[in-house]
Design a protein around this motif. Structure first.
Motif, PDB file in Angstrom:
ATOM      1  N   ARG A  34       0.838  -1.210   0.000  1.00 44.43           N
ATOM      2  CA  ARG A  34       0.000   0.000   0.000  1.00 44.43           C
ATOM      3  C   ARG A  34       0.871   1.258   0.000  1.00 44.43           C
ATOM      4  NH1 ARG A  34      -3.954   0.168   4.835  1.00 44.43           N
ATOM      5  NH2 ARG A  34      -4.732  -1.687   3.791  1.00 44.43           N
ATOM      6  N   GLU A  35       1.940   1.230   0.808  1.00 34.56           N
ATOM      7  CA  GLU A  35       2.863   2.385   0.850  1.00 34.56           C
ATOM      8  C   GLU A  35       3.466   2.634  -0.531  1.00 34.56           C
ATOM      9  OE1 GLU A  35       5.459   2.766   4.701  1.00 34.56           O
ATOM     10  OE2 GLU A  35       5.231   0.628   4.238  1.00 34.56           O
ATOM     11  N   LYS A  36       3.939   1.543  -1.165  1.00 33.96           N
ATOM     12  CA  LYS A  36       4.544   1.673  -2.505  1.00 33.96           C
ATOM     13  C   LYS A  36       3.543   2.293  -3.481  1.00 33.96           C
ATOM     14  CE  LYS A  36       6.134  -2.611  -2.847  1.00 33.96           C
ATOM     15  NZ  LYS A  36       6.762  -3.836  -3.320  1.00 33.96           N
ATOM     16  N   ALA A  37       2.310   1.753  -3.455  1.00 32.59           N
ATOM     17  CA  ALA A  37       1.276   2.217  -4.394  1.00 32.59           C
ATOM     18  C   ALA A  37       0.978   3.703  -4.180  1.00 32.59           C
ATOM     19  CB  ALA A  37       0.002   1.382  -4.222  1.00 32.59           C
ATOM     20  N   GLU A  38       0.937   4.127  -2.905  1.00 35.36           N
ATOM     21  CA  GLU A  38       0.637   5.541  -2.609  1.00 35.36           C
ATOM     22  C   GLU A  38       1.747   6.452  -3.146  1.00 35.36           C
ATOM     23  OE1 GLU A  38       0.073   5.821   1.601  1.00 35.36           O
ATOM     24  OE2 GLU A  38      -1.871   4.775   1.534  1.00 35.36           O
ATOM     25  N   ILE A  39       3.000   6.059  -2.919  1.00 38.74           N
ATOM     26  CA  ILE A  39       4.133   6.871  -3.390  1.00 38.74           C
ATOM     27  C   ILE A  39       4.116   6.942  -4.921  1.00 38.74           C
ATOM     28  CG2 ILE A  39       6.655   7.009  -3.541  1.00 38.74           C
ATOM     29  CD1 ILE A  39       5.711   7.713  -0.795  1.00 38.74           C
ATOM     30  N   MET A  40       3.886   5.784  -5.578  1.00 38.59           N
ATOM     31  CA  MET A  40       3.871   5.754  -7.046  1.00 38.59           C
ATOM     32  C   MET A  40       2.747   6.642  -7.592  1.00 38.59           C
ATOM     33  SD  MET A  40       6.479   4.062  -7.906  1.00 38.59           S
ATOM     34  CE  MET A  40       6.088   4.415  -9.605  1.00 38.59           C
ATOM     35  N   ALA A  41       1.586   6.591  -6.938  1.00 36.64           N
ATOM     36  CA  ALA A  41       0.438   7.411  -7.398  1.00 36.64           C
ATOM     37  C   ALA A  41       0.780   8.896  -7.272  1.00 36.64           C
ATOM     38  CB  ALA A  41      -0.809   7.059  -6.584  1.00 36.64           C
ATOM     39  N   ARG A  42       1.440   9.266  -6.182  1.00 36.42           N
ATOM     40  CA  ARG A  42       1.811  10.683  -5.987  1.00 36.42           C
ATOM     41  C   ARG A  42       2.839  11.118  -7.030  1.00 36.42           C
ATOM     42  NH1 ARG A  42       3.901  11.905  -0.318  1.00 36.42           N
ATOM     43  NH2 ARG A  42       3.823  14.024  -1.139  1.00 36.42           N
ATOM     44  N   PHE A  43       3.776  10.228  -7.354  1.00 39.25           N
ATOM     45  CA  PHE A  43       4.787  10.555  -8.368  1.00 39.25           C
ATOM     46  C   PHE A  43       4.122  10.713  -9.736  1.00 39.25           C
ATOM     47  CE2 PHE A  43       8.339   9.256 -11.274  1.00 39.25           C
ATOM     48  CZ  PHE A  43       9.174  10.340 -11.002  1.00 39.25           C
TER      49      PHE A  43
END
Length: 693
Positions: free
Chosen positions: A530-539
């Motif tokens: 979930r953390e990875k997905a959130e960071i990728m979405a923000r990028f």
């Protein structure tokens, strides 16, 4: 027709004197179960212990038998305590160095004692030295005990020594001498090569005058004979799989043109000629009554996902479900969003299943799939036991070399109904060199998307030493202040003195300190999904300007505004992986850059990799070079291919034989139909599960 192998060679290794259950277990790790397996466990190289070399003639790197008198024996202390023994023979002198020794051993080396030893000559403080040589003390009247043939060096496993394995193979050779060995390669196919029995005997016990250079280069006729046989067996096993696959039935998808046209109409760009050609090849396969098994190769950004979506629509319009499987959650999620974006306007639902889904959310997706959702996208979670499809008609596997065979088979089995199997479409952005395609994928039809969509700007690649790190950081700051985004890729998560790699976490902290005005994110493999997905979405939404990441971003990340990538320690990655990483930039129409920031000193391989990355962006050229530098096991991954476990053949070294091998395999099937199966059993018993299915 050759006689059958005599029973003695088919017997288990426990038939040999001194082989009990414990030793048999160790031999099984080398895929040695029978006496015949023992005979086909072939040497890696040879040592010449057939003659004594005068010390004055020894050169650095020589592996030699020496005989001489002890002139000095002493214990020295320095960085490491060592026993130093000086030998002389009248032509010169040489030093034996022992780091592990005891008092009794030290007393053995009295001045004037005669010693015979074997080892590799290395440069030392006072001339050439042998480190921990094999040795024995000899009497003056004792005749020299020299080998009567070159000494083979075999692949080993824990708990098994060279000497023990040589003894066992010697026993197996005694059985070979008494046996009649079937020669499954007819002499008329290769009249210039020695027969099998002669080849085996020579390779395990080459005579003293055997051409060592030819043996070390694997060009000796006896080696060539066995290399041909092993490559032919590999080829036959794949052709057999293909034949078996063709006998299965599959659903026929003859409609679907309307849905495909709808998708084409909504695209903001036309299909490339290569995409159109490959879609046509796939459509042709899916109108047949036997299952499609097609590999689609396409370089980074060639549009494979869209081709897969067109194939999916053909299956959906025929009333079947489609499963799309990717090896990482990042890539699977990328596919999910693409399929949703394309299929939702047509009123088609897409299910999503990955390991991070838990509880109620997971159950909702499982129910969706079980009730007939047209397309399901996910990771290996798709083939777990509780996943049930209504009518699975097409399986799409992306980056297939990352999955084990059993994982792909599990997904295929979910669509099996009696003797009817789903079609399979396998995709890879890692171009497979022709050499490997001929031998590793003989059971697959292959399509290549060899054209990139218009508007792509070539990526400029530069290589810099990490001593210029501050300049690279300044360049990142400038690009981000111009409104662009950048990646900074590290090869480790935590610091490691041994590898001298800058790790993602410390680099993230360093860049936050040096670039206080930038919004920086961090992604690595140990973070929760979930953390990875959130960071990728923000990028992706341009809320972050710089993304510090490990190689988890290798595939599936598509951010057109990213125009700069820094890869630290590129010398530690394979070429294909570097090419995949570089492909994360250059996805829009702006000029993009890739900085390979290496640590000195570079190895020869490291220099070669960086030179290739600077010189070309052609994925196939890169793949060929990667194969040459790293070998097929690493390029394909060893989990799903027996190629990495070949006994004597090597696809890179022996590629000049492959055309001849392919022709011979076809002739054997046609004219000697009883020969292929025993050949496959001889070379691949215990390894067939690695074949591509």
């Amino acid at each position: 027709m050759p006689a059958l192998t005599t029973d003695s060679l088919n017997k288990p290794v426990t038939h040999l004197k001194g082989v009990g259950a414990a030793l048999a277990e160790k031999l099984a790790r080398l895929r040695i179960y029978t006496i015949e397996d023992m005979l086909f466990h072939l040497p890696l190289r040879y040592q010449d212990r057939t003659r004594i070399t005068p010390m004055g003639a020894v050169r650095r790197g020589d592996e030699v038998v020496l005989a001489g008198q002890v002139s000095l024996a002493d214990v020295v202390t320095g960085k490491r305590r060592a026993l130093i023994v000086r030998l002389q023979d009248g032509t010169g002198s040489i030093t034996l160095r022992f780091f592990h020794f005891n008092a009794a051993q030290q007393k053995q080396f009295r001045k004037g004692v005669l010693v015979r030893c074997y080892g590799e000559a290395r440069p030392g403080a006072n001339g050439l030295e042998l480190y921990h040589p094999e040795y024995q003390l000899v009497q003056t009247d004792q005749p020299p005990e020299l080998a009567d043939h070159l000494t083979p060096v075999y692949p080993l496993t824990d708990g098994l020594t060279q000497n023990r394995l040589r003894q066992l193979i010697s026993l197996a050779l005694s059985e070979l001498n008494k046996a009649e060995v079937p020669d499954w390669l007819p002499a008329e196919l290769f009249p210039d090569l020695p027969d099998l029995k002669t080849s085996l005997q020579l390779l395990h016990e080459p005579p003293p005058d055997a051409p060592v250079d030819a043996l070390s280069e694997y060009r000796h006729p006896s080696q060539r004979r066995l290399i041909m046989e092993e490559l032919i067996a590999q080829q036959l096993s794949l052709l057999k799989l293909r034949q078996e696959h063709k006998h299965h039935k599959a659903p026929i998808f003859s409609s679907g043109q309307d849905l495909c046209q709808q998708l084409t109409d909504q695209l903001p760009f036309p299909l490339t000629g290569a995409q159109t050609r490959v879609i046509s090849e796939i459509n042709q396969d899916m109108t047949q009554s036997s299952p499609m098994l097609r590999l689609v190769q396409g370089d980074v950004g060639a549009g494979k996902t869209l081709v897969a979506a067109m194939a999916a629509l053909k299956a959906v319009s025929a009333g079947f479900q489609v499963a799309v499987m990717a090896p990482t959650e990042i890539l699977a999620e990328q596919h999910y969003h693409s399929f949703q974006q394309w299929l939702a306007p047509m009123g088609l639902d897409v299910a999503w299943l990955a390991g991070k889904l838990k509880g109620k959310a997971r159950q909702e997706q499982l129910d969706k799939i079980a009730s007939g959702c047209p397309v399901s996208v996910g990771t290996h979670a798709l083939f777990q036991e509780q996943v049930e499809f209504c009518q699975l008609g097409l399986v799409i596997v992306d980056e297939q070399h990352r999955f084990g065979v059993h994982q792909r088979l599990s997904l295929r089995e979910k669509g099996r109904q009696g003797d009817t199997y789903p079609h399979q479409l396998i995709m890879t952005a890692t171009p497979i060199p022709r050499t490997l395609a001929m031998s590793a994928y003989a059971d697959l039809d292959t399509s290549v998307i060899d054209e990139l969509p218009p508007g792509r700007t070539p990526i400029e690649t530069v290589a810099l030493a990490d001593t210029r790190r501050d300049q690279v950081i300044d360049r990142i700051a400038a690009a981000c202040h111009e409104g662009k985004q950048a990646y900074w890729v590290c090869t480790l998560i935590e610091d490691s003195e041994t590898l001298q790699c800058q790790a993602a976490e410390s680099t993230f902290a360093e860049l936050q300190e040096k670039l206080p005005g930038l919004r920086i994110g961090l992604v690595h493999g140990r973070m929760k999904a979930r953390e990875k997905a959130e960071i990728m979405a923000r990028f992706k939404a341009n809320e972050l300007q710089l993304l510090v990441a490990t190689t988890v971003i290798e595939v599936g990340v598509d951010v057109p505004n990213s125009t700069l990538m820094v890869i630290e320690n590129p010398e530690r990655l394979g070429l294909s992986q570097l090419h995949q990483l570089r492909g994360r930039v250059g996805r829009g129409n702006q000029q993009s850059y890739c900085v390979l920031m290496y640590h000195t000193p570079l190895s020869r391989n490291g220099k070669a990799r960086i030179a290739v990355m600077r010189d070309t962006q052609d994925g196939f050229v890169i793949a060929e070079k990667d194969l040459e530098l790293r070998g097929p096991g690493e390029v394909l991954g060893t989990r799903q291919t027996g190629l990495a476990q070949m006994k004597i053949a090597d696809l890179v070294r022996d590629q000049y034989l492959l055309d001849e091998v392919n022709q011979a395999a076809i002739r054997l099937i046609k004219h000697y139909p009883q020969h292929p199966e025993p050949l496959i059993q001889r070379w691949l018993s215990g390894a067939e599960q690695y074949a591509q299915v």
